[in-house]
Design a protein around this motif. Structure first.
Motif, PDB file in Angstrom:
ATOM      1  N   THR A  81       0.845  -1.182   0.000  1.00  0.00           N
ATOM      2  CA  THR A  81       0.000   0.000   0.000  1.00  0.00           C
ATOM      3  C   THR A  81       0.886   1.240   0.000  1.00  0.00           C
ATOM      4  O   THR A  81       2.066   1.174   0.350  1.00  0.00           O
ATOM      5  N   ASN A  82       0.313   2.363  -0.389  1.00  0.00           N
ATOM      6  CA  ASN A  82       1.014   3.640  -0.238  1.00  0.00           C
ATOM      7  C   ASN A  82       0.334   4.489   0.844  1.00  0.00           C
ATOM      8  O   ASN A  82       0.660   5.647   1.019  1.00  0.00           O
ATOM      9  N   ASN A  83      -0.576   3.877   1.581  1.00  0.00           N
ATOM     10  CA  ASN A  83      -1.305   4.557   2.650  1.00  0.00           C
ATOM     11  C   ASN A  83      -0.456   4.563   3.927  1.00  0.00           C
ATOM     12  O   ASN A  83      -0.306   3.533   4.588  1.00  0.00           O
ATOM     13  N   ASP A  86      -1.980   3.052   7.123  1.00  0.00           N
ATOM     14  CA  ASP A  86      -2.447   1.664   7.060  1.00  0.00           C
ATOM     15  C   ASP A  86      -2.314   0.980   8.416  1.00  0.00           C
ATOM     16  O   ASP A  86      -1.265   1.055   9.057  1.00  0.00           O
ATOM     17  N   ASN A  94       6.381   4.041  -1.028  1.00  0.00           N
ATOM     18  CA  ASN A  94       6.071   5.290  -1.729  1.00  0.00           C
ATOM     19  C   ASN A  94       5.901   4.996  -3.207  1.00  0.00           C
ATOM     20  O   ASN A  94       6.761   4.368  -3.832  1.00  0.00           O
ATOM     21  N   SER A  95       4.794   5.463  -3.762  1.00  0.00           N
ATOM     22  CA  SER A  95       4.557   5.279  -5.183  1.00  0.00           C
ATOM     23  C   SER A  95       5.602   6.043  -5.987  1.00  0.00           C
ATOM     24  O   SER A  95       6.089   7.098  -5.563  1.00  0.00           O
ATOM     25  N   ALA A 134       7.409   0.938  -7.528  1.00  0.00           N
ATOM     26  CA  ALA A 134       6.103   0.901  -6.858  1.00  0.00           C
ATOM     27  C   ALA A 134       5.194   1.923  -7.535  1.00  0.00           C
ATOM     28  O   ALA A 134       5.549   3.092  -7.646  1.00  0.00           O
ATOM     29  N   VAL A 135       4.048   1.463  -7.991  1.00  0.00           N
ATOM     30  CA  VAL A 135       3.098   2.341  -8.675  1.00  0.00           C
ATOM     31  C   VAL A 135       1.699   2.092  -8.134  1.00  0.00           C
ATOM     32  O   VAL A 135       1.398   1.012  -7.642  1.00  0.00           O
ATOM     33  N   THR A 136       0.858   3.103  -8.221  1.00  0.00           N
ATOM     34  CA  THR A 136      -0.536   2.932  -7.824  1.00  0.00           C
ATOM     35  C   THR A 136      -1.408   2.614  -9.037  1.00  0.00           C
ATOM     36  O   THR A 136      -2.512   2.125  -8.887  1.00  0.00           O
ATOM     37  N   ALA A 137      -0.894   2.909 -10.213  1.00  0.00           N
ATOM     38  CA  ALA A 137      -1.595   2.569 -11.456  1.00  0.00           C
ATOM     39  C   ALA A 137      -0.535   2.124 -12.450  1.00  0.00           C
ATOM     40  O   ALA A 137       0.492   2.788 -12.605  1.00  0.00           O
ATOM     41  N   TYR A 138      -0.758   1.002 -13.098  1.00  0.00           N
ATOM     42  CA  TYR A 138       0.225   0.507 -14.057  1.00  0.00           C
ATOM     43  C   TYR A 138       0.348   1.466 -15.222  1.00  0.00           C
ATOM     44  O   TYR A 138      -0.639   2.019 -15.697  1.00  0.00           O
TER      45      TYR A 138
END
Length: 165
Positions: A81-83, A86, A94-95, A134-138
């Motif tokens: 997660t990047n939250n 959490d 980190n994204s 690390a990405v939140t969207a490909y």
């Protein structure tokens, strides 16, 4: 985490107990962005403040060496997660930053004074080919489709319409 981290283990004492863990360390001190026009990652500045460090225990830990060595060990329950807030025990990254997974094997020493040898009761392994962004969207639609098709947690995104593939 997709794709799932998997490893084959050998050389353990079959009757000794071991704990398997993973963590992630930043590869560098940079933040990146994806340049669609040339399909490459570019440095976009200095890295964000590092997220709190966490360890992910393999859910079968501790277990005897014989169990770990008999089949491929998969960290398929590891979630990222990047939250920063959490509270579910997910690994916080980190994204748009590069990370190196680290795999740790800890010998569970049954001796009453095992804390005296704690510094030598573990081994850590890093495999350069497992580094990732690390990405939140490909950033590539083909990777998105591969994840939807392969990830059991992405059932809600699957379509039964072959034209959509």
């Amino acid at each position: 985490m997709f794709p799932t981290f998997q490893v084959r283990i050998s050389g353990m004492d079959p009757s000794a107990e071991y704990v398997l863990l993973m963590d992630f360390i930043p590869v560098d001190d940079k933040r990146y962005r994806y340049a669609f026009h040339n399909s490459s990652w570019l440095v976009a500045g200095r890295a964000d403040v590092a997220a709190p460090s966490r360890m992910h225990f393999h859910p079968d830990s501790p277990a005897p060496g014989a169990q770990w060595m008999k089949q491929t060990v998969s960290f398929d329950t590891l979630k990222l997660t990047n939250n920063l807030l959490d509270d579910n025990g997910h690994m916080i990254l980190n994204s748009m930053h590069r990370y190196q997974p680290r795999f740790h094997v800890v010998y569970v020493d049954p001796a009453p004074n095992s804390h005296l040898n704690a510094y030598k009761n573990f081994c850590s392994f890093s495999f350069p080919e497992t580094r990732f962004m690390a990405v939140t969207a490909y950033q590539n639609h083909r990777i998105t489709q591969l994840k939807i098709a392969s990830n059991p947690f992405a059932k809600g995104f699957r379509t039964t319409d072959p034209q959509a593939w």
